[in-house]
Design an enzyme around this catalytic site. Structure first.
Site, short mmCIF file in Angstrom:
data_model
loop_
_atom_site.label_atom_id
_atom_site.label_comp_id
_atom_site.label_asym_id
_atom_site.label_seq_id
_atom_site.Cartn_x
_atom_site.Cartn_y
_atom_site.Cartn_z
N GLY A 287 24.73 13.80 43.72
CA GLY A 287 23.35 14.04 44.15
C GLY A 287 22.47 14.33 42.95
N SER B 53 24.45 14.06 33.34
CA SER B 53 25.12 14.66 34.50
C SER B 53 26.34 13.85 34.92
CB SER B 53 24.15 14.81 35.67
OG SER B 53 23.22 15.84 35.43
N PRO B 54 27.28 13.61 34.00
CA PRO B 54 28.44 12.77 34.34
C PRO B 54 29.41 13.39 35.33
CG PRO B 54 28.69 13.75 32.16
CD PRO B 54 27.29 14.06 32.60
N TYR C 119 14.07 22.23 27.57
CA TYR C 119 15.28 23.00 27.84
C TYR C 119 15.10 24.46 27.40
CZ TYR C 119 17.67 18.49 28.47
OH TYR C 119 18.05 17.24 28.90
N GLU D 165 23.27 18.76 42.72
CA GLU D 165 23.81 19.45 43.89
C GLU D 165 25.13 20.14 43.59
OE1 GLU D 165 23.71 17.16 47.56
OE2 GLU D 165 22.15 15.88 46.69
#
Length: 305
Positions: A220, A215-216, A52, A223
């Site tokens: 995609g 990514s809750p 990161y 996206e």
């Protein structure tokens, strides 16, 4: 904040993990406010990775909080290693060097949790086991886990690794719910019935491995977010309806949907917005009904057999 046990460890962790992937987009004052607010909310579990910001996210985090022993004892730190430019590397040498770099950047002597970041096709589990043993015996890492790994990959590791696999970080959201959908479409011929992950959700539940959805809010593969997105009118209408009932925000309901699942998941937030972080934290106090959970699932375009 409500807590859960992380896998088979003795760690009691908040049900919300604070993802720090974007913290390098904040200045020092903003980063300090973000971390301090997290701690005030009881969201003291911070998720990092050496990739990161090329390591800058860990540095910014430590500088913002003015890391020292008294600050360190108030938080639970998790980081990940294994991704290199153009490849993956789970070699003993790379894991050990990565952890040393992580500890230096975070200004701490130990990690509470280390995850292997995505699978490595060339993994030699014997080397992973040696690395884990050395990290544990030296006190540099207390618990271990993986990310984006299927059951057989975890089983291969477990053949050699003696430490319990505490967590598996997997992409999961209302719109990316394949590992839930395939469990509903058993013995069907439609697309959701395709078992693409080896029943990883059931495997983790059976083996007391905590699922950490990443990514809750994404649909995609990065996206964009589905909340307030005109591409998902039915979903947003339903979420807004339920949010109004609970007198809260759509962000809160999206996280509450994940927390309603009986697997005792620990969603990893990605926001650096303090108010959105507060909304995520509020989800810990909301339990959706069975009917509301399925209504949201269907509104996202998922189908029942």
């Amino acid at each position: 904040m409500r807590t859960i046990q992380l896998g088979q460890t003795n760690l009691q962790v908040p049900v919300i993990a604070v993802g720090c992937m974007r913290i390098n987009g904040l200045d020092k004052q903003e980063a300090e406010r973000f971390v301090r607010t997290s701690l005030e909310l009881g969201a003291n579990f911070f998720d990092h990775a050496d990739i990161y910001g090329g390591g800058t996210c860990e540095e910014i985090f430590a500088d913002a909080i003015q890391m020292n022993a008294s600050v360190r004892e108030k938080m639970i730190l998790q980081s990940k290693c294994g991704i290199r430019k153009g490849s993956f590397d789970f070699s003993k040498e790379h894991i050990l060097a990565s952890v040393d770099g992580i500890l230096k950047r975070l200004k701490t002597d130990y990690l509470d949790v280390l995850l292997l970041h995505r699978p490595d096709a060339l993994v030699e589990p014997e080397e992973v086991a040696e690395a884990f043993d050395k990290l544990e015996s030296s006190g540099k890492v207390r618990h271990f886990g993986v990310s984006n790994q299927n059951p057989m990959q975890i089983q291969l590791l477990r053949k050699f690794v003696k430490q319990p696999i505490a967590a598996n970080q997997l992409q999961l959201s209302i719109t990316n719910a394949n590992m839930i959908s395939q469990g509903l479409h058993v013995n069907m011929l439609d697309d959701p019935a395709v078992n693409r992950d080896g029943s990883v959700l059931d495997f983790c539940r059976l083996n007391d491995i905590t699922v950490q959805p990443w990514s809750p809010f994404q649909y995609g593969f990065f996206e964009g977010v589905f909340l307030d997105n005109p591409k998902f009118p039915k979903l947003n209408a339903k979420i807004d309806e339920i949010a109004a009932k609970y007198e809260t925000t759509n962000t809160t309901i999206a996280i509450a949907w994940l927390l309603r699942h009986p697997a005792n998941m620990q969603p990893v937030t990605g926001t650096t917005n303090v108010e959105r972080l507060r909304d995520c934290a509020r989800a810990a106090d909301i339990r959706l009904t069975r009917e509301e959970w399925y209504e949201i699932y269907l509104a996202a375009g998922n189908i029942l057999p």
